[in-house]
Design a protein around this motif. Structure first.
Motif, PDB file in Angstrom:
ATOM      1  N   THR A   1       0.832  -1.394  -0.007  1.00  0.00           N
ATOM      2  CA  THR A   1      -0.032   0.019   0.075  1.00  0.00           C
ATOM      3  C   THR A   1       0.769   1.249  -0.059  1.00  0.00           C
ATOM      4  O   THR A   1       0.995   1.940   0.888  1.00  0.00           O
ATOM      5  N   PHE A   2       1.146   1.603  -1.214  1.00  0.00           N
ATOM      6  CA  PHE A   2       2.104   2.920  -1.281  1.00  0.00           C
ATOM      7  C   PHE A   2       1.010   4.152  -1.072  1.00  0.00           C
ATOM      8  O   PHE A   2       0.074   4.149  -1.545  1.00  0.00           O
ATOM      9  N   PRO A   3       1.494   4.879  -0.159  1.00  0.00           N
ATOM     10  CA  PRO A   3       0.586   6.050   0.271  1.00  0.00           C
ATOM     11  C   PRO A   3       0.158   6.616  -1.035  1.00  0.00           C
ATOM     12  O   PRO A   3       0.472   7.122  -1.830  1.00  0.00           O
ATOM     13  N   TYR A   4      -1.301   6.795  -0.737  1.00  0.00           N
ATOM     14  CA  TYR A   4      -2.288   7.730  -1.610  1.00  0.00           C
ATOM     15  C   TYR A   4      -2.754   6.700  -2.810  1.00  0.00           C
ATOM     16  O   TYR A   4      -3.907   7.068  -3.490  1.00  0.00           O
TER      17      TYR A   4
ATOM     18  N   ILE B   1      -9.983   1.005  15.861  1.00  0.00           N
ATOM     19  CA  ILE B   1      -9.876   0.622  14.616  1.00  0.00           C
ATOM     20  C   ILE B   1      -8.275   1.098  14.166  1.00  0.00           C
ATOM     21  O   ILE B   1      -7.999   2.341  14.494  1.00  0.00           O
ATOM     22  N   VAL B   2      -7.464   0.285  13.405  1.00  0.00           N
ATOM     23  CA  VAL B   2      -6.289   0.680  13.262  1.00  0.00           C
ATOM     24  C   VAL B   2      -6.041   0.501  11.438  1.00  0.00           C
ATOM     25  O   VAL B   2      -7.034  -0.539  11.119  1.00  0.00           O
ATOM     26  N   ASP B   3      -5.304   1.010  11.026  1.00  0.00           N
ATOM     27  CA  ASP B   3      -5.003   0.784   9.350  1.00  0.00           C
ATOM     28  C   ASP B   3      -3.580   0.377   9.198  1.00  0.00           C
ATOM     29  O   ASP B   3      -2.532   0.629   9.949  1.00  0.00           O
ATOM     30  N   VAL B   4      -3.300  -0.076   8.044  1.00  0.00           N
ATOM     31  CA  VAL B   4      -1.959  -0.420   7.807  1.00  0.00           C
ATOM     32  C   VAL B   4      -1.804  -0.028   6.413  1.00  0.00           C
ATOM     33  O   VAL B   4      -2.542   0.366   5.569  1.00  0.00           O
ATOM     34  N   MET B   5      -0.203   0.289   6.138  1.00  0.00           N
ATOM     35  CA  MET B   5       0.376   0.523   4.913  1.00  0.00           C
ATOM     36  C   MET B   5       1.465  -0.428   4.430  1.00  0.00           C
ATOM     37  O   MET B   5       1.592  -1.378   5.152  1.00  0.00           O
ATOM     38  N   ASP B   6       2.171  -0.021   3.526  1.00  0.00           N
ATOM     39  CA  ASP B   6       3.410  -0.798   2.957  1.00  0.00           C
ATOM     40  C   ASP B   6       4.226  -1.258   3.871  1.00  0.00           C
ATOM     41  O   ASP B   6       4.492  -0.556   4.704  1.00  0.00           O
ATOM     42  N   ALA B   7       4.527  -2.344   3.573  1.00  0.00           N
ATOM     43  CA  ALA B   7       5.566  -3.219   4.453  1.00  0.00           C
ATOM     44  C   ALA B   7       6.942  -2.273   4.462  1.00  0.00           C
ATOM     45  O   ALA B   7       7.531  -2.470   5.650  1.00  0.00           O
ATOM     46  N   GLY B   8       7.126  -1.638   3.270  1.00  0.00           N
ATOM     47  CA  GLY B   8       8.564  -1.114   3.197  1.00  0.00           C
ATOM     48  C   GLY B   8       8.688  -0.004   4.128  1.00  0.00           C
ATOM     49  O   GLY B   8       9.913   0.696   4.384  1.00  0.00           O
TER      50      GLY B   8
END
Length: 748
Positions: free
Chosen positions: A578-581, A593-600
């Motif tokens: 999940t690259f930002p935007y 609730i929490v959200d997740v983004m790119d592993a990098g």
């Protein structure tokens, strides 16, 4: 000479050009974005220029794709003309005395459109010739398609407004009757001069003719305003038509034939935004900004109180059972991920390792662990190239000798696809793991679907949804990404992570761990069909530290009540990438609730989970294997740090402190992980072999973009990096280490 300069300065095109910079400058932002994008500045890291320079339709760049882009560009240009016509013609009332005022306005308002078209056509020629490697006849055909599409819209719009002019004339004739009444209303020689009017001496009345602008000071300005307002009404109808078109397009996007090129979708979306912005400013006048603030406040309040919830969800997860959602807090994580749970999970993984060992009778085998870096389609394609070459050299035994695959973002996309193909082969399907068509499939475009959906679904029809069994999810760009990925890979990744649980337990395929970064606190979300809570906290040798420092969350265990094993594989990949935007953050059903983004963000090379895995099972590995082959597949060159600037500008001094972390993020991760690996080697004395495969472009300034789109030249360049001397040496090292112990007895 002076009079010539005065005539030039007070010509209608120049006065309009300057007015755009004086009033409603926000509308110029759209042109700035477009110019910057096609010239490789704005959204360069995402491959934004490819949306316009190589538009894809049904997976191909051809006459039809450029024609659609031409139509969309024409719509944008006409929307620009319509909007500025509504906003600015009050300052140029002489237009009301001309025939076909809208045509004349567009003709004199062509500086920006003409500059953009010339820039686009020139850049398209360069891009197609040197990036897509197209021939001259092919480029000419693409150019012809674009021009035909553009002219089609221009002619249609002028035909519409020509008829609108006729209708306005008929209404005026009906209203005023004989010429005497008409003149009595129109002429008012004693009225005050219009303060908003701008001086214009001449204008283009046609492409080849310049005429002097008529002095309208003696005209009734209310009468002139009434004529222009009727033209404004005709113009606003076209904005409504654009909205209707976007809504229809959103509902038809499930059918491939209606998935127009992303560049075209963005153009149409910009056309709609310009139209809405113009109509909004025209109707509300001085109340425009206060009303925007009120609407933003109202929207924020609705989101805060869950009255408006269009957050992206992981497909397959159950978000309905709110009372069963696990608490997300430090205390709750420590109570859940206990040492006892970690010990039980270790036992299950040891059973997998024993089954893997049973496949290798005779000499102790080398244990292979592969780590994949992030980097969009560049990393995915590079990973597939490396895996196929390794498997060819190892005579089809790469997966049979690999225990664990971890990584980030695009690299894990390639790894997931390769392992899925291997499982299909294990199940009896005829698959040639070295077939280059699989590399071609994973390198297919994913950018068009994302930007098309962003422009159409996310903004215009955010209420649309779909169901998996009884679970409902939003149809946004995340959905479009996953559907396109399934299409590109022929549905090899269309299952759930549960589908891999049993094959992993039987050691038929390597274990694969996807990761994501939890935004709330930076912890790692660890996604595996196996229980792997031993990866969620460091294992201290000293008992002095009694509390467990949880730095990761085992997804399938913590969200077991939410059907975690039903998570779609494509969703696991998307959470990892999940690259930002570009892609929406995925929200998890926890409290809060929490959200997740790119592993990098946490680990772009995927090495930390594999290092902890090796440390956890160090005793078994030393006793039962001939050592560890620790492979890193990365899409950037190691130690490739940008040269230091010889001098600093003012903006460097102002902004470098803000962005230095971002610029050197990968390098800092490299430094930290090199140090960790140095310590890890001590637990496998003489038996730890680290090998790196890195994408090295043939030309430094021609490296493949970090994007979800690759050009033909970039695909060739990535494949060519396999033959780089450094990578050839790495292939030789792998074969030297695993040649003898890699095969089972009956294969030897």
């Amino acid at each position: 000479m002076k009079s010539l300069l005065v005539r030039f300065f007070y010509s209608f095109p120049i006065q309009l050009f300057l007015l755009h910079f004086r009033k409603y400058q926000v509308l110029l932002l759209f042109w700035a974005i477009l110019f910057s994008t096609i010239n490789g500045e704005f959204a360069k890291v995402f491959g934004g220029d490819a949306l316009y320079l190589a538009p894809e339709y049904l997976g191909k760049v051809n006459f039809y794709s450029t024609s659609i882009l031409g139509v969309a560009t024409g719509l944008f240009v006409m929307s620009w003309n319509i909007t500025t016509f509504i906003l600015h013609t009050g300052r140029f009332k002489f237009l009301a005395t001309t025939a076909q005022p809208f045509f004349k306005y567009c003709l004199n308002n062509s500086i920006f459109p003409i500059a953009f078209l010339l820039n686009l056509l020139l850049r398209s020629w360069e891009y197609q010739r040197y990036q897509q490697l197209s021939s001259v006849p092919e480029i000419l055909l693409l150019t012809e398609g674009f021009i035909c599409g553009y002219l089609l819209i221009i002619f249609f719009c002028f035909f519409y407004f020509f008829n609108a002019d006729k209708n306005i004339g008929r209404r005026l004739e009906k209203k005023f009757g004989n010429p005497r009444n008409f003149l009595r209303l129109v002429l008012k020689p004693t009225q005050e001069k219009d303060e908003n009017a701008l001086p214009v001496h001449n204008y283009f009345s046609s492409f080849w003719r310049i005429r002097r602008a008529r002095n309208v000071d003696h005209y009734n300005k209310h009468y002139l305003d009434s004529i222009l307002k009727q033209h404004h009404f005709a113009a606003m109808i076209t904005v409504g038509c654009a909205l209707i078109f976007l809504v229809i397009l959103a509902f038809l996007m499930d059918y491939p034939i209606f998935r127009i090129p992303a560049g075209a979708s963005v153009m149409i979306f910009f056309a709609f935004l310009i139209g809405v912005a113009g109509a909004y400013a025209y109707l509300l006048q001085s109340w425009a900004i206060p009303m925007v603030l009120v609407m933003l406040f109202a929207l924020n309040w609705m989101v805060e109180h869950d009255l408006l919830d269009n957050r992206n969800k992981a497909y397959g997860l159950n978000y309905k059972l709110r009372k069963q959602r696990p608490e997300y807090s430090v205390t709750a994580l420590q109570q859940f991920f206990t040492q006892e749970r970690a010990d039980n999970d270790k036992k299950q993984t040891l059973q997998i390792l024993e089954k893997w060992k049973e496949k290798h009778t005779g000499r102790k085998p080398k244990l292979i662990v592969i780590n994949f870096s992030g980097g969009g389609l560049r990393a995915a394609t590079w990973s597939m190239n490396v895996l196929q070459r390794l498997d060819t050299l190892m005579k089809g035994q790469l997966m049979n000798n690999t225990v664990l695959m971890t990584g980030a973002s695009g690299g894990m996309m390639g790894a997931s696809y390769y392992r899925a193909l291997y499982l299909e082969k294990q199940l009896g399907r005829r698959i040639d793991m070295q077939d280059s068509s699989y590399t071609e499939r994973i390198s297919r475009d994913l950018l068009n679907c994302v930007f098309t959906s962003m422009a159409v679904n996310d903004f215009i029809t955010p209420f649309r949804s779909f169901k998996i069994e009884d679970k409902r999810y939003a149809k946004d760009r995340g959905y479009a990404f996953e559907m396109q990925l399934n299409s590109n890979t022929n549905n090899s990744l269309a299952g759930t992570i549960r589908d891999y649980q049993e094959p992993e337990r039987k050691a038929q395929i390597p274990m694969l761990v996807w990761s994501a970064t939890i935004n709330a606190d930076g912890r790692r979300l660890i996604i595996s069909p196996q229980p792997v809570s031993y990866l969620c906290a460091p294992e201290y040798a000293s008992p002095s530290r009694t509390a467990r420092d949880i730095d990761g969350v085992d997804f399938t265990q913590y969200f077991a009540a939410q059907d975690a094993l039903d998570l779609r594989v494509t969703s696991a990949i998307r959470m990892c990438a999940t690259f930002p935007y570009v892609l929406p953050n995925v929200f998890l059903p926890s409290v809060p609730i929490v959200d997740v983004m790119d592993a990098g963000i946490r680990d772009n090379f995927g090495q930390e989970p594999s290092m902890r895995f090796l440390y956890t099972f160090r005793q078994w590995i030393n006793e039962n294997t001939d050592g560890v082959v620790f492979i890193q597949v990365r899409d950037t060159r190691k130690n490739d740090i940008k040269s230091i600037k010889q001098s600093m500008k003012l903006n460097d001094m102002m902004f470098d402190p803000l962005f230095t972390m971002q610029q050197h993020w990968s390098a800092m991760q490299d430094f930290v992980q090199d140090n960790e690996l140095n310590y890890l080697e001590g637990y496998f004395p003489g038996k730890f072999h680290r090998i790196i495969f890195q994408y090295v472009p043939q030309k430094e300034d021609k490296a493949a973009a970090l994007s979800w789109h690759l050009t033909s030249r970039e695909k060739i360049d990535i494949a060519g990096a396999l033959d780089n001397p450094t990578n050839q040496a790495s292939f030789d090292s792998v074969m030297h280490m695993v040649r003898k112990p890699m095969l089972t007895d009956h294969q030897q």
